[in-house]
Design a protein around this motif. Structure first.
Motif, PDB file in Angstrom:
ATOM      1  N   THR A  33       0.946  -0.613  -0.007  1.00  0.00           N
ATOM      2  CA  THR A  33      -0.026   0.424   0.002  1.00  0.00           C
ATOM      3  C   THR A  33       0.601   1.375  -0.117  1.00  0.00           C
ATOM      4  O   THR A  33       0.476   2.426   0.128  1.00  0.00           O
ATOM      5  CB  THR A  33      -1.377   0.143   1.126  1.00  0.00           C
ATOM      6  OG1 THR A  33       0.022  -0.406   2.539  1.00  0.00           O
ATOM      7  CG2 THR A  33      -1.983  -0.954   1.196  1.00  0.00           C
ATOM      8  N   ALA A  34       2.259   1.100   0.331  1.00  0.00           N
ATOM      9  CA  ALA A  34       3.082   2.164   0.507  1.00  0.00           C
ATOM     10  C   ALA A  34       4.748   2.033  -0.225  1.00  0.00           C
ATOM     11  O   ALA A  34       5.016   0.471   1.056  1.00  0.00           O
ATOM     12  CB  ALA A  34       2.844   3.562   1.561  1.00  0.00           C
ATOM     13  N   GLU A 151      -3.408   4.860   8.463  1.00  0.00           N
ATOM     14  CA  GLU A 151      -3.821   6.254   8.925  1.00  0.00           C
ATOM     15  C   GLU A 151      -2.190   7.068   9.150  1.00  0.00           C
ATOM     16  O   GLU A 151      -1.842   7.933   8.053  1.00  0.00           O
ATOM     17  CB  GLU A 151      -4.451   6.552   9.855  1.00  0.00           C
ATOM     18  CG  GLU A 151      -5.006   7.559  10.423  1.00  0.00           C
ATOM     19  CD  GLU A 151      -5.805   7.953  12.954  1.00  0.00           C
ATOM     20  OE1 GLU A 151      -5.447   8.741  12.778  1.00  0.00           O
ATOM     21  OE2 GLU A 151      -6.123   6.255  12.407  1.00  0.00           O
ATOM     22  N   ARG A 152      -1.464   6.018   9.395  1.00  0.00           N
ATOM     23  CA  ARG A 152       0.026   7.069   9.365  1.00  0.00           C
ATOM     24  C   ARG A 152       1.077   6.744   8.664  1.00  0.00           C
ATOM     25  O   ARG A 152       1.697   5.709   8.812  1.00  0.00           O
ATOM     26  CB  ARG A 152       0.434   7.128  10.904  1.00  0.00           C
ATOM     27  CG  ARG A 152      -0.559   7.931  11.632  1.00  0.00           C
ATOM     28  CD  ARG A 152      -0.527   8.220  13.744  1.00  0.00           C
ATOM     29  NE  ARG A 152       0.941   9.109  13.546  1.00  0.00           N
ATOM     30  CZ  ARG A 152       1.407   9.102  14.379  1.00  0.00           C
ATOM     31  NH1 ARG A 152       1.859   7.911  15.156  1.00  0.00           N
ATOM     32  NH2 ARG A 152       2.344   9.434  14.495  1.00  0.00           N
ATOM     33  N   SER A 153       0.549   6.103   7.729  1.00  0.00           N
ATOM     34  CA  SER A 153       1.678   4.216   6.792  1.00  0.00           C
ATOM     35  C   SER A 153       2.710   5.898   6.157  1.00  0.00           C
ATOM     36  O   SER A 153       3.564   5.198   6.221  1.00  0.00           O
ATOM     37  CB  SER A 153       0.696   4.157   5.343  1.00  0.00           C
ATOM     38  OG  SER A 153      -0.429   5.184   4.928  1.00  0.00           O
ATOM     39  N   ALA A 154       2.004   7.353   6.385  1.00  0.00           N
ATOM     40  CA  ALA A 154       3.501   8.341   5.706  1.00  0.00           C
ATOM     41  C   ALA A 154       4.649   8.346   7.321  1.00  0.00           C
ATOM     42  O   ALA A 154       5.861   7.640   6.044  1.00  0.00           O
ATOM     43  CB  ALA A 154       2.800   9.411   4.988  1.00  0.00           C
ATOM     44  N   ASP A 155       4.059   7.816   8.647  1.00  0.00           N
ATOM     45  CA  ASP A 155       5.290   8.220   9.433  1.00  0.00           C
ATOM     46  C   ASP A 155       5.554   5.807   9.229  1.00  0.00           C
ATOM     47  O   ASP A 155       7.166   5.906   8.981  1.00  0.00           O
ATOM     48  CB  ASP A 155       4.750   8.114  10.381  1.00  0.00           C
ATOM     49  CG  ASP A 155       4.638   9.562  10.798  1.00  0.00           C
ATOM     50  OD1 ASP A 155       5.548  10.001  10.133  1.00  0.00           O
ATOM     51  OD2 ASP A 155       3.668   9.787  10.724  1.00  0.00           O
ATOM     52  N   HIS A 351       4.983  13.772  -2.315  1.00  0.00           N
ATOM     53  CA  HIS A 351       4.407  13.342  -2.730  1.00  0.00           C
ATOM     54  C   HIS A 351       4.534  11.778  -2.210  1.00  0.00           C
ATOM     55  O   HIS A 351       4.745  10.970  -1.632  1.00  0.00           O
ATOM     56  CB  HIS A 351       4.822  13.342  -4.031  1.00  0.00           C
ATOM     57  CG  HIS A 351       5.658  14.739  -4.659  1.00  0.00           C
ATOM     58  ND1 HIS A 351       6.634  15.507  -4.764  1.00  0.00           N
ATOM     59  CD2 HIS A 351       4.898  15.557  -5.200  1.00  0.00           C
ATOM     60  CE1 HIS A 351       6.616  16.586  -4.879  1.00  0.00           C
ATOM     61  NE2 HIS A 351       5.608  16.975  -5.586  1.00  0.00           N
ATOM     62  N   GLN A 352       3.119  11.664  -2.899  1.00  0.00           N
ATOM     63  CA  GLN A 352       1.996  10.289  -2.689  1.00  0.00           C
ATOM     64  C   GLN A 352       2.084   9.907  -3.719  1.00  0.00           C
ATOM     65  O   GLN A 352       0.565  10.782  -3.937  1.00  0.00           O
ATOM     66  CB  GLN A 352       1.273  10.375  -1.230  1.00  0.00           C
ATOM     67  CG  GLN A 352       1.780  10.256   0.281  1.00  0.00           C
ATOM     68  CD  GLN A 352       1.206   9.919   1.703  1.00  0.00           C
ATOM     69  OE1 GLN A 352       0.627   8.661   1.563  1.00  0.00           O
ATOM     70  NE2 GLN A 352       1.443  10.689   2.396  1.00  0.00           N
ATOM     71  N   LEU A 353       2.127   9.549  -4.236  1.00  0.00           N
ATOM     72  CA  LEU A 353       1.681   9.140  -6.033  1.00  0.00           C
ATOM     73  C   LEU A 353       1.214   7.819  -6.061  1.00  0.00           C
ATOM     74  O   LEU A 353       1.743   6.915  -5.901  1.00  0.00           O
ATOM     75  CB  LEU A 353       2.486   9.585  -6.453  1.00  0.00           C
ATOM     76  CG  LEU A 353       2.873  11.600  -6.526  1.00  0.00           C
ATOM     77  CD1 LEU A 353       3.872  11.060  -7.778  1.00  0.00           C
ATOM     78  CD2 LEU A 353       1.714  12.249  -7.090  1.00  0.00           C
ATOM     79  N   PRO A 354      -0.075   7.999  -7.057  1.00  0.00           N
ATOM     80  CA  PRO A 354      -0.666   6.187  -7.711  1.00  0.00           C
ATOM     81  C   PRO A 354       1.031   5.656  -8.155  1.00  0.00           C
ATOM     82  O   PRO A 354       1.380   5.959  -8.922  1.00  0.00           O
ATOM     83  CB  PRO A 354      -1.142   6.401  -8.839  1.00  0.00           C
ATOM     84  CG  PRO A 354      -1.993   7.817  -8.827  1.00  0.00           C
ATOM     85  CD  PRO A 354      -1.148   8.768  -7.910  1.00  0.00           C
TER      86      PRO A 354
END
Ligand code: NAD
Ligand code: ZN
Length: 381
Positions: A33-34, A151-155, A351-354
């Protein structure tokens, strides 16, 4: 499944490839997912290492477990997990000593040490810049996350590599409460080293780079920004430390490519670090030095080598640590700092991109374009 496939230097394309699947009873299959683009991918993207066309990158991965092999009992379908970039077996001589960065089973080739997903010369493991990822020795290689994982996957995705890597740089440098620490490089890794130095109680953290957007991020966590396009960084560090030099320092730059526009980079951050750090100070180097750079103009750089002033280093009685980071040594504690709200590594994310937008993201991140500090690709979006 879709993956970001390497077609040759500075060329990636999103294509259909065979689905990743469980191959051994100890495997775990993850729906990614990330998955981040890392400065380490650029060594391969720019064609400086022998990455085979048709393979795909991706060693900073987070996702949901969708299948487990019969021999897996610590990870279950539905778990949210982050995967250390080091692929490791957990039971060889090195893994047992905590050196999962130098696993001898996942990387059987003697000349090369350490294994990773989607990497040149680091084993056969496929990358995670794709919809699915096969995780070998799943019980050992998955770090489970709590209910705030999505919710906090970017961390949390920063636990796969750069947060533990930045922390490892400060560990090798021995950063202790009250220390004055200098960090060369304000890329994602340097910024994570700056965050780690702050967590370890450094009284002053100085970060050297030439990109204003990255230096601003360093300032946003309380570091002192030193722009080496405007000032001599060694002098600036001496001025900040009453002429003594920093107590310790971290190298978070690594070998820099010859510039395609023709401007050669001198690759001299190690020498500048030795000059910036005081007598008997310690240095942690996590920047990667690659074995070749065929496009470089001078002979030394063609072999990926640098001219290191060993005499000055020896004279100053400094010590230096190097190598890939053993992510598993730190990632639980760093996960718990994130969960407790005491560390927010996502401050670097621009950036968070497809997945489909990976080709342009690679171009911008490789060019260090203003505002492209850290890209998270989100397969399935
Ligand atoms: P990056 O390339 O985005 O960052 C490097 C930064 O260094 C850039 O901001 C650049 O402007 C700056 N820079 C270039 N020359 C400089 C100089 N002379 N002085 C000061 N700054 C300079 O990449 P990143 O993702 O931050 O990764 C940095 C390095 O860490 C890479 O070599 C990468 O391969 C390596 N890395 C190592 C590990 C490990 O386990 N050891 C893990 C991840 C990344
Ligand atoms: Zn990385």
């Amino acid at each position: 499944m879709k993956a970001v496939v390497y077609d040759g230097p500075r060329q990636v394309t999103v294509k259909d490839v065979p689905d990743a699947r469980i191959e051994r009873s100890t495997d775990v299959l993850v729906r990614v997912t990330a998955t981040n683009i890392c400065g380490s991918d650029l060594h391969m993207y720019e064609g400086r290492t022998d990455f085979e066309t048709g393979r795909w990158f991706g060693h900073e991965n987070l996702g949901e477990v969708i299948e487990v092999g019969d021999g897996v009992d610590k990870v279950a379908v539905g778990d949210r997990v982050v995967l250390p970039f080091n692929v490791a077996c957990g039971h060889c001589k090195n893994c047992e000593r905590g050196l999962s960065n130098y696993c001898m089973t996942a990387q059987p080739v003697q000349e090369w040490a350490g294994a990773a997903y989607g990497f040149a010369d680091m084993g056969p493991w496929a990358g995670g810049q794709a919809e699915l990822l096969r995780v070998p020795w799943g019980d050992y290689n998955c770090l489970r996350l709590g209910e705030d994982a999505d919710e906090r996957s970017a961390d949390y995705v920063m636990l796969a590599d750069i947060f533990p890597t930045g922390y490892h740089a400060t560990e090798m440098a021995g950063v202790s409460p009250g220390d004055q620490t200098v960090i060369y490089g304000a890329g994602p890794v340097g910024l994570m080293a700056a965050l780690s130095a702050t967590i370890r109680g450094a009284s002053k953290v100085m970060v050297v780079d030439r990109h204003p957007d990255r230096l601003r991020l360093a300032e946003s966590i309380g570091a002192i920004a030193i722009d080496d396009s405007k000032v001599d960084p060694v002098q600036a560090v001496l001025e900040q430390t009453m002429g003594l030099g920093a107590d310790n320092g971290c190298e978070c730059v690594g070998y820099q490519a010859h510039d395609p526009q023709g401007q050669e980079q001198p690759n001299d951050t190690l020498n500048k670090l030795v000059q910036s750090v005081r007598f008997t100070g310690r240095i942690g180097t996590v920047g990667v030095y690659v074995p070749q750079d065929p496009g470089a103009s001078d002979e030394l750089a063609k072999q990926g080598k640098i001219a290191f002033d060993y005499g000055m280093y020896w004279f100053k009685g400094q010590t230096m640590g190097s190598g890939q980071a053993p992510v598993k040594r730190y990632n639980r504690q760093l996960r718990d700092l994130i969960a407790a709200g005491k560390a927010e590594p996502s401050f670097i994310v621009s950036h968070q991109l497809p997945l489909d937008q990976a080709p342009e993201a690679y171009q911008h991140f490789d060019a260090r374009d203003n505002g492209w500090t850290k890209v998270i690709l989100k397969p399935g979006q």
